[in-house]
Design a protein around this motif. Structure first.
Motif, PDB file in Angstrom:
ATOM      1  N   ASP A  90       0.822  -1.203   0.000  1.00 56.56           N
ATOM      2  CA  ASP A  90       0.000   0.000   0.000  1.00 56.56           C
ATOM      3  C   ASP A  90       0.859   1.258   0.000  1.00 56.56           C
ATOM      4  N   LEU A  91       1.924   1.255   0.783  1.00 54.94           N
ATOM      5  CA  LEU A  91       2.776   2.434   0.870  1.00 54.94           C
ATOM      6  C   LEU A  91       3.591   2.643  -0.400  1.00 54.94           C
ATOM      7  N   ASP A  92       3.990   1.574  -1.057  1.00 59.46           N
ATOM      8  CA  ASP A  92       4.699   1.715  -2.328  1.00 59.46           C
ATOM      9  C   ASP A  92       3.821   2.449  -3.342  1.00 59.46           C
ATOM     10  N   ARG A  93       2.534   2.160  -3.316  1.00 63.71           N
ATOM     11  CA  ARG A  93       1.611   2.859  -4.221  1.00 63.71           C
ATOM     12  C   ARG A  93       1.410   4.304  -3.780  1.00 63.71           C
ATOM     13  N   ALA A  94       1.344   4.517  -2.460  1.00 74.43           N
ATOM     14  CA  ALA A  94       1.069   5.861  -1.942  1.00 74.43           C
ATOM     15  C   ALA A  94       2.230   6.820  -2.188  1.00 74.43           C
ATOM     16  N   TYR A  95       3.455   6.334  -1.968  1.00 71.05           N
ATOM     17  CA  TYR A  95       4.637   7.181  -2.140  1.00 71.05           C
ATOM     18  C   TYR A  95       5.154   7.074  -3.574  1.00 71.05           C
ATOM     19  N   SER A  96       4.344   7.520  -4.525  1.00 70.09           N
ATOM     20  CA  SER A  96       4.735   7.430  -5.929  1.00 70.09           C
ATOM     21  C   SER A  96       3.915   8.418  -6.748  1.00 70.09           C
ATOM     22  N   GLY A  97       4.290   8.569  -7.994  1.00 67.01           N
ATOM     23  CA  GLY A  97       3.493   9.314  -8.965  1.00 67.01           C
ATOM     24  C   GLY A  97       3.058  10.689  -8.531  1.00 67.01           C
ATOM     25  N   ALA A  98       1.741  10.900  -8.558  1.00 66.37           N
ATOM     26  CA  ALA A  98       1.162  12.215  -8.300  1.00 66.37           C
ATOM     27  C   ALA A  98       1.470  12.724  -6.896  1.00 66.37           C
ATOM     28  N   THR A 125      13.405  11.978  -4.478  1.00 67.28           N
ATOM     29  CA  THR A 125      14.479  12.934  -4.182  1.00 67.28           C
ATOM     30  C   THR A 125      14.055  14.341  -4.585  1.00 67.28           C
ATOM     31  N   ALA A 126      14.769  15.328  -4.030  1.00 71.57           N
ATOM     32  CA  ALA A 126      14.481  16.721  -4.345  1.00 71.57           C
ATOM     33  C   ALA A 126      15.171  17.132  -5.644  1.00 71.57           C
ATOM     34  N   PRO A 127      14.578  18.056  -6.390  1.00 68.31           N
ATOM     35  CA  PRO A 127      15.246  18.579  -7.591  1.00 68.31           C
ATOM     36  C   PRO A 127      16.573  19.231  -7.230  1.00 68.31           C
ATOM     37  N   GLY A 128      17.462  19.356  -8.210  1.00 67.34           N
ATOM     38  CA  GLY A 128      18.760  19.960  -7.969  1.00 67.34           C
ATOM     39  C   GLY A 128      18.666  21.348  -7.359  1.00 67.34           C
ATOM     40  N   GLY A 129      19.506  21.618  -6.363  1.00 65.77           N
ATOM     41  CA  GLY A 129      19.529  22.915  -5.720  1.00 65.77           C
ATOM     42  C   GLY A 129      18.535  23.083  -4.594  1.00 65.77           C
ATOM     43  N   LEU A 130      17.682  22.090  -4.348  1.00 66.96           N
ATOM     44  CA  LEU A 130      16.678  22.165  -3.290  1.00 66.96           C
ATOM     45  C   LEU A 130      16.911  21.062  -2.255  1.00 66.96           C
ATOM     46  N   THR A 131      16.464  21.305  -1.034  1.00 67.20           N
ATOM     47  CA  THR A 131      16.561  20.324   0.049  1.00 67.20           C
ATOM     48  C   THR A 131      15.164  19.954   0.508  1.00 67.20           C
ATOM     49  N   LEU A 161       4.422  17.269  -4.138  1.00 64.40           N
ATOM     50  CA  LEU A 161       5.378  17.805  -3.174  1.00 64.40           C
ATOM     51  C   LEU A 161       6.592  18.421  -3.850  1.00 64.40           C
ATOM     52  N   GLY A 162       6.617  18.368  -5.182  1.00 64.32           N
ATOM     53  CA  GLY A 162       7.740  18.924  -5.915  1.00 64.32           C
ATOM     54  C   GLY A 162       8.934  17.997  -5.998  1.00 64.32           C
ATOM     55  N   LEU A 163       8.740  16.697  -5.740  1.00 60.97           N
ATOM     56  CA  LEU A 163       9.837  15.736  -5.723  1.00 60.97           C
ATOM     57  C   LEU A 163       9.949  14.997  -7.049  1.00 60.97           C
ATOM     58  N   VAL A 194       7.556  20.284   6.736  1.00 58.59           N
ATOM     59  CA  VAL A 194       7.501  19.617   5.438  1.00 58.59           C
ATOM     60  C   VAL A 194       7.613  20.660   4.336  1.00 58.59           C
ATOM     61  N   GLY A 195       8.413  20.369   3.321  1.00 58.09           N
ATOM     62  CA  GLY A 195       8.505  21.248   2.163  1.00 58.09           C
ATOM     63  C   GLY A 195       9.869  21.181   1.523  1.00 58.09           C
ATOM     64  N   LEU A 196      10.082  22.018   0.521  1.00 55.77           N
ATOM     65  CA  LEU A 196      11.346  22.105  -0.187  1.00 55.77           C
ATOM     66  C   LEU A 196      12.027  23.416   0.167  1.00 55.77           C
ATOM     67  N   ALA A 197      13.247  23.323   0.687  1.00 53.66           N
ATOM     68  CA  ALA A 197      14.019  24.506   1.059  1.00 53.66           C
ATOM     69  C   ALA A 197      15.018  24.813  -0.051  1.00 53.66           C
TER      70      ALA A 197
END
Length: 274
Positions: free
Chosen positions: A149-157, A169-175, A162-164, A205-208
């Motif tokens: 269930d969690l593999d499905r939840a932590y994926s895709g949309a 992983t976070a996009p380059g230049g972001l934490t 969340l911008g990941l 929670v978020g992208l720094a």
């Protein structure tokens, strides 16, 4: 969400967004939307499970007496509720997480607090690490279904909202920041081999970083963990979450993205014990 062989449905905390502007200016909360969608499935399966299962008996027998957190060490019954009390944190580890909690109320509260931290952390967005965490903190009877269930939840949309990247992983230049901080715990049901513990938490929670469209924000919530004594330790059989209690926001200046990223990098977390 997962079903044990005879036990109730298991839910763990999913990705959700937060509101940095207060109730008057709420923004979309992708993590909470995910919880809502999963919750609908949870309710349907829970209804079927409840109708078909009998009374659940926790496995194993008591190996120690049950005591309250205020009387099993530390400063004793006279200590103030907000003062440090009880035994030192555990020294054991399982899957890189604290383990070997005492077979007492205090041990259950410590386990619940540490498990809330693990399930609310950045590592849950990495598939391999998530599998280790889920296996380490849950009753083995519910792990297999929960992993799927969690593999499905932590994926895709959910990750995209969340911008990941697709791998969490976070996009380059972001934490990417995801950190849960327990504020307090309370036992609401007590048996020799089963405890229900509420953990009052705040989180980040978020992208720094410069250009982030999902800046780091905070929220308050309470997670309820139903724990069972399995294999000489407390493990989560099922869990749920609700918003609050939330204090009034302070008037201090919000830190810059770089300051938040630096703080998350430089300040480590804790092993919690009551």
């Amino acid at each position: 969400m997962s079903l044990g062989q005879d036990g109730p449905p298991t839910r763990t905390r999913m990705p959700e967004g937060h509101n940095p502007h207060g109730a008057a200016a709420r923004r979309p909360q992708p993590r909470r939307t995910l919880v809502t969608v999963v919750g609908i499935v949870v309710l349907l399966i829970a209804a079927i499970a409840f109708a078909n299962r009998g009374h659940h008996n926790a496995a194993g027998t008591a190996t120690g007496s049950t005591t309250t957190g205020s009387t099993s060490g530390g400063k004793g019954a006279g200590a103030a509720p907000t003062a440090p009390t009880g035994e030192h944190p555990v020294t054991g580890q399982s899957g890189g997480l604290p383990s070997g909690f005492a077979h007492t109320e205090q041990g259950a509260q410590s386990a619940a607090a540490n498990y809330a931290v693990a399930l609310g952390g950045v590592d849950m967005f990495n598939a391999a690490r998530r599998h280790q965490i889920v296996a380490a903190v849950h009753d083995p009877a519910v792990v297999a279904r929960l992993q799927t269930d969690l593999d499905r939840a932590y994926s895709g949309a959910a990750l995209k909202s969340l911008g990941l990247n697709n791998d969490g992983t976070a996009p380059g230049g972001l934490t990417f920041v995801s950190r849960t901080v327990p504020v307090g715990t309370k036992v609401t049901a007590n048996a020799a081999d089963a405890m229900t513990v509420e953990v009052w938490c705040t989180d980040l929670v978020g992208l720094a970083g410069q250009g982030s469209t999902n800046p780091v924000s905070s929220a308050w919530f309470t997670t309820t963990e139903k724990l069972v004594w399995v294999g000489g330790d407390w493990k989560i059989e099922s869990s749920s979450q609700q918003d609050g209690p939330a204090p009034v926001s302070g008037d201090q200046r919000a830190s810059t993205a770089d300051e938040i990223a630096g703080a998350v990098r430089d300040y480590g977390g804790f092993t919690y014990a009551r």
